[in-house]
Design a protein around this motif. Sequence first.
Motif, PDB file in Angstrom:
ATOM      1  N   HIS A 199      28.896  16.751  -5.754  1.00 32.16           N
ATOM      2  CA  HIS A 199      28.311  16.304  -4.290  1.00 32.16           C
ATOM      3  C   HIS A 199      26.694  16.190  -4.263  1.00 32.16           C
ATOM      4  CE1 HIS A 199      32.341  16.424  -2.571  1.00 32.16           C
ATOM      5  NE2 HIS A 199      32.520  17.647  -3.365  1.00 32.16           N
ATOM      6  N   GLU A 200      26.290  17.068  -5.132  1.00 29.40           N
ATOM      7  CA  GLU A 200      24.696  16.865  -4.971  1.00 29.40           C
ATOM      8  C   GLU A 200      24.195  15.487  -5.326  1.00 29.40           C
ATOM      9  OE1 GLU A 200      20.777  19.336  -6.760  1.00 29.40           O
ATOM     10  OE2 GLU A 200      22.749  20.326  -6.748  1.00 29.40           O
ATOM     11  N   ARG A 201      24.770  15.034  -6.641  1.00 28.77           N
ATOM     12  CA  ARG A 201      24.356  13.968  -6.981  1.00 28.77           C
ATOM     13  C   ARG A 201      25.111  12.553  -6.453  1.00 28.77           C
ATOM     14  NH1 ARG A 201      26.067  13.726 -12.075  1.00 28.77           N
ATOM     15  NH2 ARG A 201      24.614  11.889 -12.626  1.00 28.77           N
ATOM     16  N   HIS A 202      26.120  12.848  -5.398  1.00 27.66           N
ATOM     17  CA  HIS A 202      26.870  11.673  -4.891  1.00 27.66           C
ATOM     18  C   HIS A 202      27.816  10.959  -6.025  1.00 27.66           C
ATOM     19  CE1 HIS A 202      24.164  11.262  -1.329  1.00 27.66           C
ATOM     20  NE2 HIS A 202      24.586  12.504  -1.481  1.00 27.66           N
ATOM     21  N   ALA A 203      28.042  11.921  -7.262  1.00 29.45           N
ATOM     22  CA  ALA A 203      28.765  11.413  -8.444  1.00 29.45           C
ATOM     23  C   ALA A 203      30.309  11.601  -8.641  1.00 29.45           C
ATOM     24  CB  ALA A 203      28.200  11.899  -9.784  1.00 29.45           C
TER      25      ALA A 203
ATOM     26  N   MET B  65      32.259   8.437  -1.975  1.00 28.53           N
ATOM     27  CA  MET B  65      33.035   9.332  -3.051  1.00 28.53           C
ATOM     28  C   MET B  65      34.232   9.381  -3.025  1.00 28.53           C
ATOM     29  SD  MET B  65      30.184  12.266  -3.179  1.00 28.53           S
ATOM     30  CE  MET B  65      30.930  13.149  -4.965  1.00 28.53           C
ATOM     31  N   THR B  66      34.933   9.553  -1.980  1.00 31.87           N
ATOM     32  CA  THR B  66      36.339   9.270  -1.868  1.00 31.87           C
ATOM     33  C   THR B  66      36.873   7.737  -2.406  1.00 31.87           C
ATOM     34  OG1 THR B  66      36.323  10.916   0.027  1.00 31.87           O
ATOM     35  CG2 THR B  66      38.459   9.632  -0.489  1.00 31.87           C
ATOM     36  N   ARG B  67      36.108   6.727  -1.758  1.00 28.72           N
ATOM     37  CA  ARG B  67      36.821   5.675  -2.411  1.00 28.72           C
ATOM     38  C   ARG B  67      36.512   5.172  -3.920  1.00 28.72           C
ATOM     39  NH1 ARG B  67      33.563   1.316   1.109  1.00 28.72           N
ATOM     40  NH2 ARG B  67      32.648   2.979   1.575  1.00 28.72           N
ATOM     41  N   ALA B  68      35.499   5.850  -4.411  1.00 25.95           N
ATOM     42  CA  ALA B  68      35.186   5.736  -5.770  1.00 25.95           C
ATOM     43  C   ALA B  68      36.324   6.631  -6.668  1.00 25.95           C
ATOM     44  CB  ALA B  68      33.697   6.296  -6.231  1.00 25.95           C
ATOM     45  N   ALA B  69      36.574   7.787  -6.109  1.00 27.33           N
ATOM     46  CA  ALA B  69      37.692   8.680  -6.725  1.00 27.33           C
ATOM     47  C   ALA B  69      38.958   7.799  -6.649  1.00 27.33           C
ATOM     48  CB  ALA B  69      37.857   9.752  -5.997  1.00 27.33           C
TER      49      ALA B  69
ATOM     50  N   VAL C  63      28.117   6.999  -9.568  1.00 24.43           N
ATOM     51  CA  VAL C  63      26.923   7.282  -8.669  1.00 24.43           C
ATOM     52  C   VAL C  63      27.137   6.415  -7.602  1.00 24.43           C
ATOM     53  CG1 VAL C  63      24.958   8.201  -8.216  1.00 24.43           C
ATOM     54  CG2 VAL C  63      25.744   8.674 -10.390  1.00 24.43           C
ATOM     55  N   VAL C  64      27.316   6.845  -6.375  1.00 23.56           N
ATOM     56  CA  VAL C  64      27.408   6.261  -5.175  1.00 23.56           C
ATOM     57  C   VAL C  64      26.271   6.466  -4.277  1.00 23.56           C
ATOM     58  CG1 VAL C  64      29.998   5.871  -5.037  1.00 23.56           C
ATOM     59  CG2 VAL C  64      28.826   7.521  -3.842  1.00 23.56           C
ATOM     60  N   THR C  65      26.263   5.685  -3.209  1.00 23.99           N
ATOM     61  CA  THR C  65      24.753   5.864  -2.088  1.00 23.99           C
ATOM     62  C   THR C  65      24.858   6.674  -1.390  1.00 23.99           C
ATOM     63  OG1 THR C  65      25.975   4.061  -0.884  1.00 23.99           O
ATOM     64  CG2 THR C  65      24.248   3.269  -2.526  1.00 23.99           C
ATOM     65  N   HIS C  66      26.068   7.169  -0.697  1.00 24.62           N
ATOM     66  CA  HIS C  66      26.305   8.246   0.172  1.00 24.62           C
ATOM     67  C   HIS C  66      27.601   8.954   0.009  1.00 24.62           C
ATOM     68  CE1 HIS C  66      28.917   5.546   2.489  1.00 24.62           C
ATOM     69  NE2 HIS C  66      28.063   4.710   2.046  1.00 24.62           N
TER      70      HIS C  66
ATOM     71  N   VAL D  51      32.678  -0.478  -3.101  1.00 26.00           N
ATOM     72  CA  VAL D  51      32.072   0.865  -3.280  1.00 26.00           C
ATOM     73  C   VAL D  51      30.598   0.719  -3.704  1.00 26.00           C
ATOM     74  CG1 VAL D  51      31.922   3.142  -4.757  1.00 26.00           C
ATOM     75  CG2 VAL D  51      34.267   2.062  -4.520  1.00 26.00           C
ATOM     76  N   PRO D  52      29.846   1.267  -2.664  1.00 30.45           N
ATOM     77  CA  PRO D  52      28.462   1.117  -2.904  1.00 30.45           C
ATOM     78  C   PRO D  52      27.833   1.730  -4.085  1.00 30.45           C
ATOM     79  CG  PRO D  52      28.556   2.492  -0.911  1.00 30.45           C
ATOM     80  CD  PRO D  52      30.125   2.289  -1.590  1.00 30.45           C
ATOM     81  N   LEU D  53      27.636   1.184  -4.989  1.00 29.54           N
ATOM     82  CA  LEU D  53      27.297   1.750  -6.290  1.00 29.54           C
ATOM     83  C   LEU D  53      25.652   2.002  -6.534  1.00 29.54           C
ATOM     84  CD1 LEU D  53      29.430   0.211  -8.940  1.00 29.54           C
ATOM     85  CD2 LEU D  53      29.402   2.364  -8.283  1.00 29.54           C
ATOM     86  N   VAL D  54      25.265   3.192  -7.056  1.00 30.04           N
ATOM     87  CA  VAL D  54      23.915   3.147  -7.337  1.00 30.04           C
ATOM     88  C   VAL D  54      23.969   3.202  -9.091  1.00 30.04           C
ATOM     89  CG1 VAL D  54      22.160   5.124  -7.993  1.00 30.04           C
ATOM     90  CG2 VAL D  54      23.245   4.723  -5.573  1.00 30.04           C
ATOM     91  N   ASP D  55      24.928   3.723  -9.712  1.00 30.59           N
ATOM     92  CA  ASP D  55      25.067   3.807 -11.142  1.00 30.59           C
ATOM     93  C   ASP D  55      26.394   3.675 -11.574  1.00 30.59           C
ATOM     94  OD1 ASP D  55      24.104   3.378 -13.744  1.00 30.59           O
ATOM     95  OD2 ASP D  55      24.191   5.800 -14.032  1.00 30.59           O
TER      96      ASP D  55
END
Length: 328
Positions: A265-269, A246-250, A239-242, A293-297
């Motif tokens: 996309h709703e959760r930015h996950a 998401m593309t970088r995390a993927a 889960v990312v901050t914005h 990647v700016p992480l939330v979780d």
Amino acid sequence: MRYGRTMTTTYAVLSEGLEKRFGDVHAVRGLDLAVAEGAVVGMLGPNGAGKTTAVRLLATLLRPDAGSARIAGHDLVREPGAVRRSIGVTGQYASVDGDLTGRQNLRLFARLHRVRDTAARATELLDRFGLTEAADRPASTYSGGMRRRLDLAASLIRHPAVLFLDEPTTGLDPVSRNQIWDAVGALKARGTTVLLTTQYLEEADRLADQIVLVDRGRIAHSGSPPQLKALIGSYAEVVVTHPDAMTRAAGVLDRLTGAEPSFDHERHAVGVVSVDPTLTLPRLVRELDAAGVPLVDASLRPPTLDDVFLRLTEGTATDLSDLKERAA
């Protein structure tokens, strides 16, 4: 398939190619099943998959159209009487008489099975299933869980070698369900072979040594719960901050697992299934941090039987070795 004893295993239930049709409906098509003596096997499948029909065939309640089976060493078709003397059956609905007390119900079943000391056997089973205090009340006053426990006790009157349980906890509350689970666990400890059909995946995960997934009348997959879970791998989620991250995390998840990520996309996950046993949560976090990647979780969890059921019943029937090759 060989019946009876192999060099390493004695089978309580062995079937080969069992078939059953009801008009145009092919309810069971080529059921091959091997249940080791003393094991608990969970049979899972969606509604209409053929689970109940399979149990009714193996319990001599239906005659197969084709195939063969041996139950506790007895031929299913040629020795149905011997099979019935070796088994106990608990169906989806309690079969006890509500007008009789719990004790009277068990004594009636004991007499029907020609048990010598009916009173002693009834008392023993009432005590084992925690029904002593309610023993002399009409069964119609019992809760659903108590009626199911009484039904299970009745199926054990003759000390069966094999017990068939067809969705024994359907409609029960969590407390009653746990009581039935404890009873099945005690039977397993005593060496009773149990074939259990259920739609509760947690139930199969807790009780069964082996899981059989039934789909459209045949066995699609089988194995122990850990084996089946290992086939579909762990689930990694980030889960990312914005949304832009998401593309970088993927990209990181794709590089680590080689699998195609899914997006919420709703959760930015971003999530992905990994069959790589070396992937750990610390490694995942390090790789995400290195990629900026700016992480939330971030999480990495093993699959549940729910995941297994949904994933493995989507395709066509495949044996366990083939699935292992795909997962390797």
